[in-house]
Scaffold this motif. Structure first.
Motif, PDB file in Angstrom:
ATOM      1  N   GLU A   3       1.459  38.241  72.878  1.00 29.45           N
ATOM      2  CA  GLU A   3       0.884  37.494  72.182  1.00 29.45           C
ATOM      3  C   GLU A   3       1.223  35.974  72.511  1.00 29.45           C
ATOM      4  O   GLU A   3       0.330  34.950  72.451  1.00 29.45           O
ATOM      5  N   ASN A   4       2.386  35.683  73.218  1.00 28.73           N
ATOM      6  CA  ASN A   4       2.830  34.342  73.678  1.00 28.73           C
ATOM      7  C   ASN A   4       1.778  34.014  74.489  1.00 28.73           C
ATOM      8  O   ASN A   4       1.334  32.775  74.813  1.00 28.73           O
ATOM      9  N   GLN A  64      14.853  28.158  68.482  1.00 29.28           N
ATOM     10  CA  GLN A  64      14.083  27.311  67.342  1.00 29.28           C
ATOM     11  C   GLN A  64      13.400  26.325  67.828  1.00 29.28           C
ATOM     12  O   GLN A  64      12.295  25.781  67.319  1.00 29.28           O
ATOM     13  N   GLN A  65      14.154  25.394  68.622  1.00 28.35           N
ATOM     14  CA  GLN A  65      13.854  23.960  69.175  1.00 28.35           C
ATOM     15  C   GLN A  65      12.418  24.246  69.895  1.00 28.35           C
ATOM     16  O   GLN A  65      11.450  23.604  69.732  1.00 28.35           O
ATOM     17  N   ILE A  66      12.455  25.532  70.830  1.00 27.14           N
ATOM     18  CA  ILE A  66      10.992  25.741  71.462  1.00 27.14           C
ATOM     19  C   ILE A  66       9.928  25.977  70.700  1.00 27.14           C
ATOM     20  O   ILE A  66       8.672  25.670  70.807  1.00 27.14           O
ATOM     21  N   ALA A  67      10.102  26.805  69.474  1.00 24.09           N
ATOM     22  CA  ALA A  67       9.063  27.318  68.639  1.00 24.09           C
ATOM     23  C   ALA A  67       8.539  26.020  67.884  1.00 24.09           C
ATOM     24  O   ALA A  67       7.405  25.763  67.875  1.00 24.09           O
ATOM     25  N   ILE A  68       9.704  25.196  67.672  1.00 25.99           N
ATOM     26  CA  ILE A  68       9.028  23.916  66.732  1.00 25.99           C
ATOM     27  C   ILE A  68       8.444  22.797  67.781  1.00 25.99           C
ATOM     28  O   ILE A  68       7.264  22.274  67.489  1.00 25.99           O
ATOM     29  N   ASP A  69       8.849  22.703  68.998  1.00 30.44           N
ATOM     30  CA  ASP A  69       7.931  21.788  70.005  1.00 30.44           C
ATOM     31  C   ASP A  69       6.474  22.670  70.301  1.00 30.44           C
ATOM     32  O   ASP A  69       5.633  21.929  70.287  1.00 30.44           O
ATOM     33  N   ALA A 109       1.038  30.716  66.248  1.00 34.60           N
ATOM     34  CA  ALA A 109       1.126  30.485  67.608  1.00 34.60           C
ATOM     35  C   ALA A 109       2.403  30.234  68.000  1.00 34.60           C
ATOM     36  O   ALA A 109       2.695  30.722  69.174  1.00 34.60           O
ATOM     37  N   SER A 110       3.208  29.337  67.428  1.00 33.64           N
ATOM     38  CA  SER A 110       4.450  28.936  67.795  1.00 33.64           C
ATOM     39  C   SER A 110       5.461  29.859  67.404  1.00 33.64           C
ATOM     40  O   SER A 110       6.555  29.899  68.215  1.00 33.64           O
TER      41      SER A 110
END
Length: 171
Positions: A3-4, A64-69, A109-110
């Protein structure tokens, strides 16, 4: 994992389409549009960044930071894509889980595991301004001071309006 990769490829294609379509735009117009969309994305992503600061688990905080970015980047790409490539008059962004809505696409997507978005607000992003509900949040033609004042007032008004609606449910 698949998916990523699928989302990364999809957004890479959208980014290329934005680059190709923006060749026709004047340099000043590109800068103004980029700043404008950045302000819109910041409105939605700032609560996520702030909530992540409260996490104590460093590994979870990093994930979480990667997902937020990714969320911020994807929302920016989706918005620019709609304005530049699709030539939409405006982009409508709000807290909705309708799969067709822009913010839901970016969230999915994130893969942001926990979501702390602003209270229910309706944002309209045009090529020259951002409206929160019916109020001007940001306008390219206005000074930084006026825009800062508008942003504070818009957030206060939309928070008050939403809280009032919420309290009316109990009356």
């Amino acid at each position: 994992m698949f998916e990523n990769a699928k989302y990364a490829f999809k957004y890479a294609l959208k980014s290329e389409a934005i680059k190709l379509s923006s060749i026709k735009l004047a340099e000043k117009e590109k800068e103004e549009l980029s700043e404008l969309v950045s302000k819109a994305v910041s409105f939605w992503s700032t609560p996520l960044y702030n909530s992540n600061l409260l996490l104590e688990n460093e590994e979870l905080k990093k994930k979480q930071q990667i997902a937020i970015d990714n969320f911020s980047r994807y929302l920016m790409i989706d918005t620019l894509y709609d304005l530049i490539v699709k030539k939409s008059e405006r982009v409508y962004i709000h807290c909705s889980w309708d799969p067709a809505e822009g913010i839901a696409r970016s969230v999915r997507a994130s893969e942001v595991p926990t979501l702390y978005l602003p209270i229910k607000t309706h944002m309209f992003v045009y090529k020259d301004k951002i409206l929160l509900d019916d109020y001007i949040y940001y306008d390219v033609s206005q000074s930084d001071e006026v825009n800062e004042k508008n942003r504070r007032e818009c957030i206060d008004r939309s928070c008050t309006k939403t809280l009032k609606k919420y309290m009316d449910l109990f009356n």
